[in-house]
Design a protein around this motif. Structure first.
Motif, mmCIF file in Angstrom:
data_model
loop_
_atom_site.group_PDB
_atom_site.id
_atom_site.type_symbol
_atom_site.label_atom_id
_atom_site.label_comp_id
_atom_site.label_asym_id
_atom_site.label_seq_id
_atom_site.Cartn_x
_atom_site.Cartn_y
_atom_site.Cartn_z
ATOM 1 N N GLU A 61 89.090 -50.441 70.387
ATOM 2 C CA GLU A 61 88.730 -49.595 71.616
ATOM 3 C C GLU A 61 87.784 -48.322 71.096
ATOM 4 O OE1 GLU A 61 90.240 -47.279 75.506
ATOM 5 O OE2 GLU A 61 91.553 -47.905 73.867
ATOM 6 N N PHE A 62 88.143 -48.037 69.837
ATOM 7 C CA PHE A 62 87.262 -46.736 69.217
ATOM 8 C C PHE A 62 85.858 -47.643 68.745
ATOM 9 C CE2 PHE A 62 85.798 -44.553 65.646
ATOM 10 C CZ PHE A 62 85.697 -43.183 66.017
ATOM 11 N N LEU A 63 85.843 -48.635 68.281
ATOM 12 C CA LEU A 63 84.667 -49.475 67.786
ATOM 13 C C LEU A 63 83.683 -49.465 69.004
ATOM 14 C CD1 LEU A 63 83.198 -50.525 65.238
ATOM 15 C CD2 LEU A 63 84.250 -52.800 65.854
ATOM 16 N N GLU A 64 84.321 -49.983 70.135
ATOM 17 C CA GLU A 64 83.447 -50.400 71.173
ATOM 18 C C GLU A 64 83.064 -49.115 71.892
ATOM 19 O OE1 GLU A 64 86.314 -52.162 73.889
ATOM 20 O OE2 GLU A 64 86.209 -54.029 72.787
ATOM 21 N N GLN A 65 83.840 -47.896 71.813
ATOM 22 C CA GLN A 65 83.200 -46.690 72.399
ATOM 23 C C GLN A 65 82.045 -46.025 71.627
ATOM 24 O OE1 GLN A 65 83.455 -45.468 75.218
ATOM 25 N NE2 GLN A 65 85.073 -47.262 75.768
ATOM 26 N N LEU A 66 82.475 -46.394 70.049
ATOM 27 C CA LEU A 66 81.391 -45.962 69.336
ATOM 28 C C LEU A 66 79.984 -46.532 69.388
ATOM 29 C CD1 LEU A 66 81.088 -44.105 66.598
ATOM 30 C CD2 LEU A 66 81.489 -45.878 65.229
ATOM 31 N N HIS A 67 80.041 -47.837 69.807
ATOM 32 C CA HIS A 67 78.725 -48.646 70.085
ATOM 33 C C HIS A 67 78.124 -48.110 71.443
ATOM 34 C CE1 HIS A 67 78.551 -52.117 67.408
ATOM 35 N NE2 HIS A 67 79.738 -52.259 67.459
ATOM 36 N N GLU A 68 78.863 -47.633 72.263
ATOM 37 C CA GLU A 68 78.283 -47.062 73.807
ATOM 38 C C GLU A 68 77.922 -45.662 73.157
ATOM 39 O OE1 GLU A 68 77.902 -48.255 76.684
ATOM 40 O OE2 GLU A 68 78.929 -50.102 75.938
ATOM 41 N N LEU A 69 78.593 -44.818 72.370
ATOM 42 C CA LEU A 69 77.919 -43.682 72.116
ATOM 43 C C LEU A 69 76.589 -43.492 71.332
ATOM 44 C CD1 LEU A 69 78.438 -40.594 71.960
ATOM 45 C CD2 LEU A 69 79.888 -40.823 69.808
ATOM 46 N N ASN A 70 76.547 -44.571 70.363
ATOM 47 C CA ASN A 70 75.445 -44.878 69.655
ATOM 48 C C ASN A 70 74.102 -45.337 70.715
ATOM 49 O OD1 ASN A 70 73.823 -45.324 67.204
ATOM 50 N ND2 ASN A 70 74.042 -47.253 67.546
ATOM 51 N N ASN A 71 74.438 -45.973 71.679
ATOM 52 C CA ASN A 71 73.254 -46.282 72.706
ATOM 53 C C ASN A 71 73.081 -44.940 73.480
ATOM 54 O OD1 ASN A 71 73.516 -49.211 71.917
ATOM 55 N ND2 ASN A 71 74.901 -49.510 73.787
ATOM 56 N N LYS A 72 74.157 -44.045 73.747
ATOM 57 C CA LYS A 72 73.599 -43.115 74.571
ATOM 58 C C LYS A 72 72.804 -41.872 73.574
ATOM 59 C CE LYS A 72 77.384 -43.222 77.983
ATOM 60 N NZ LYS A 72 76.501 -43.620 78.931
ATOM 61 N N ILE A 73 73.202 -42.026 72.358
ATOM 62 C CA ILE A 73 72.425 -41.053 71.349
ATOM 63 C C ILE A 73 71.152 -41.430 71.196
ATOM 64 C CG2 ILE A 73 72.188 -40.280 69.026
ATOM 65 C CD1 ILE A 73 75.356 -40.404 68.713
ATOM 66 N N ASN A 74 70.729 -43.144 71.150
ATOM 67 C CA ASN A 74 69.315 -43.414 71.156
ATOM 68 C C ASN A 74 68.499 -42.867 72.355
ATOM 69 O OD1 ASN A 74 69.919 -44.277 68.460
ATOM 70 N ND2 ASN A 74 70.571 -46.065 69.192
ATOM 71 N N PHE A 75 69.266 -43.311 73.682
ATOM 72 C CA PHE A 75 68.657 -43.065 74.853
ATOM 73 C C PHE A 75 68.472 -41.548 75.068
ATOM 74 C CE2 PHE A 75 68.822 -42.400 79.549
ATOM 75 C CZ PHE A 75 67.913 -43.435 79.849
ATOM 76 N N ALA A 76 69.335 -40.736 74.681
ATOM 77 C CA ALA A 76 69.041 -39.132 74.842
ATOM 78 C C ALA A 76 67.708 -38.868 73.900
ATOM 79 C CB ALA A 76 70.304 -38.488 74.236
ATOM 80 N N LYS A 77 67.340 -39.372 72.670
ATOM 81 C CA LYS A 77 66.433 -39.261 71.765
ATOM 82 C C LYS A 77 65.242 -39.665 72.507
ATOM 83 C CE LYS A 77 68.730 -39.472 67.286
ATOM 84 N NZ LYS A 77 68.982 -40.533 66.181
ATOM 85 N N GLU A 78 65.286 -40.682 73.171
ATOM 86 C CA GLU A 78 64.204 -41.279 73.960
ATOM 87 C C GLU A 78 63.699 -40.541 75.195
ATOM 88 O OE1 GLU A 78 62.790 -45.548 76.274
ATOM 89 O OE2 GLU A 78 64.674 -45.305 75.299
ATOM 90 N N LEU A 79 64.868 -39.910 75.813
ATOM 91 C CA LEU A 79 64.457 -38.936 76.897
ATOM 92 C C LEU A 79 63.747 -37.566 76.415
ATOM 93 C CD1 LEU A 79 67.410 -39.551 79.353
ATOM 94 C CD2 LEU A 79 65.058 -40.475 79.549
ATOM 95 N N SER A 80 64.347 -37.296 75.237
ATOM 96 C CA SER A 80 64.041 -35.934 74.612
ATOM 97 C C SER A 80 62.336 -36.070 74.268
ATOM 98 C CB SER A 80 64.821 -35.407 73.462
ATOM 99 O OG SER A 80 64.408 -36.656 72.185
ATOM 100 N N PHE A 81 61.962 -37.129 74.030
ATOM 101 C CA PHE A 81 60.560 -37.573 73.610
ATOM 102 C C PHE A 81 59.823 -37.397 74.856
ATOM 103 C CE2 PHE A 81 61.861 -40.086 69.523
ATOM 104 C CZ PHE A 81 62.105 -38.820 68.994
ATOM 105 N N ARG A 82 60.385 -37.968 76.012
ATOM 106 C CA ARG A 82 59.549 -37.863 77.192
ATOM 107 C C ARG A 82 59.935 -36.589 78.091
ATOM 108 N NH1 ARG A 82 61.575 -43.583 79.836
ATOM 109 N NH2 ARG A 82 60.973 -44.918 78.369
#
Length: 333
Positions: free
Chosen positions: A194-215
């Motif tokens: 479960e920690f590994l799965e939530q870590l994948h989700e957290l990584n996606n949210k970090i990347n999405f937040a970076k993309e939004l910060s560029f916009r």
């Protein structure tokens, strides 16, 4: 019916007689005027007006003579004046009888009048009610028109919302940090699936937040703090876990392939560190390289020393014969 026909005929005859009498009186008046007036020198005076009036009288008399009742009366030789008086007398009699009938039916007529008056009042009230209904219907029609316009406007807004719903839902799903992720990242051990799965989700949210910060999206600031805290916590737990596995290599007589297989199973941990915290990833890499180099160095050093010992344990002495057997002579013998 016979009396009605008689009355109608009498009225026609009386009218014709009056017309003829008026025409005769008119002619006599004209004649007396001609007798009284002295002869005058009219010169070029137009006297066609009298001739025109006489022509009208002649036409009127001719039209009356062509009436069927007048023709029938003239054929039978009836005196028109006497017949007219009889008709007048009959009309007076009928009139008196009609008046008596009216007086006899006066109560019924009064009752009928009252009923008609009541009906008029009822119809007047119904007219007022219908007028109010008409005004109500006109107001309802305007309200229906307004509601129709509102419905069209709401339908347009609904279509616009549905058009942006998919994009907004995706944006909201990426922005929302569920409580499950927070609890797992903070409390669960890193070895759980479960920690590994939530870590994948957290990584996606970090990347999405970076993309939004560029916009320069304003919504990114709402989750940036939470995402950063979760990233720091995850990096800290992963660093501690990997370093423990690396330090376990240093124990003597340790089969280092077992912890290596464990690290290989959780290779996404290093990918997460490399993408989000390069300094920690470099630290772990350097520690792993240093540890493994020492292990391999000790292994090769021990191996080489043992090879040297094996090489110098079997050395020839004075009792050992050094030479090669001649097989050719042996075969001849």
């Amino acid at each position: 019916m016979a009396e009605a026909a008689l009355i109608t005929g009498a009225v026609h005859i009386n009218t014709h007689v009056d017309s003829m009498s008026g025409a005769m009186a008119y002619l006599q008046d004209k004649k007396s005027d001609f007798d009284v007036v002295p002869p005058l020198n009219l010169g070029d005076l137009d006297i066609t007006t009298d001739e025109f009036i006489l022509d009208e009288v002649d036409l009127h008399i001719q039209a009356n003579l062509e009436d069927d009742l007048v023709k029938e009366a003239l054929k039978t030789g009836v005196d028109l004046r006497q017949y007219s008086k009889q008709v007048e007398t009959e009309l007076q009699r009928i009139e008196q009888a009609s008046i008596k009938d009216y007086i006899k039916e006066s109560q019924n007529i009064a009752s009928l009048h009252n009923q008609i008056t009541a009906c008029d009042s009822i119809l007047e009230r119904m007219e007022g009610m219908l007028s109010s209904f008409q005004s109500d219907l006109s107001s309802i029609s305007s309200e229906i028109q307004t509601l129709q316009q509102q419905s069209v406007s709401m339908n347009m807004r609904l279509k616009n919302r549905q058009a942006v719903r998919s994009q907004l839902s995706q944006l909201v799903d990426e922005l929302v940090v569920p409580s499950t992720m927070i609890s797992v990242i903070l409390d669960s051990p890193v070895t759980e699936q479960e920690f590994l799965e939530q870590l994948h989700e957290l990584n996606n949210k970090i990347n999405f937040a970076k993309e939004l910060s560029f916009r320069e999206t304003l919504a990114c600031s709402d989750i940036q703090d939470i995402v950063d805290r979760l990233k720091i916590k995850a990096v800290s737990k992963i660093r501690e876990f990997i370093l423990q596995k690396i330090y376990s290599f240093r124990k003597p007589m340790t089969n280092y392939q077992i912890p290596q297989n464990t690290l290989l199973k959780y290779r996404f941990f290093y990918q997460f560190l490399l993408a989000n915290e390069r300094t920690v990833a470099k630290e772990i890499r350097d520690e792993y390289v240093d540890t493994m180099s020492k292990i391999y160095f000790s292994y090769f050093k021990s191996y080489s020393s043992r090879l040297l010992k094996v090489q110098y344990e079997d050395v020839a002495d004075k009792d050992d014969l050094m030479g090669e057997e001649d097989t050719a002579k042996k075969d001849i013998l």
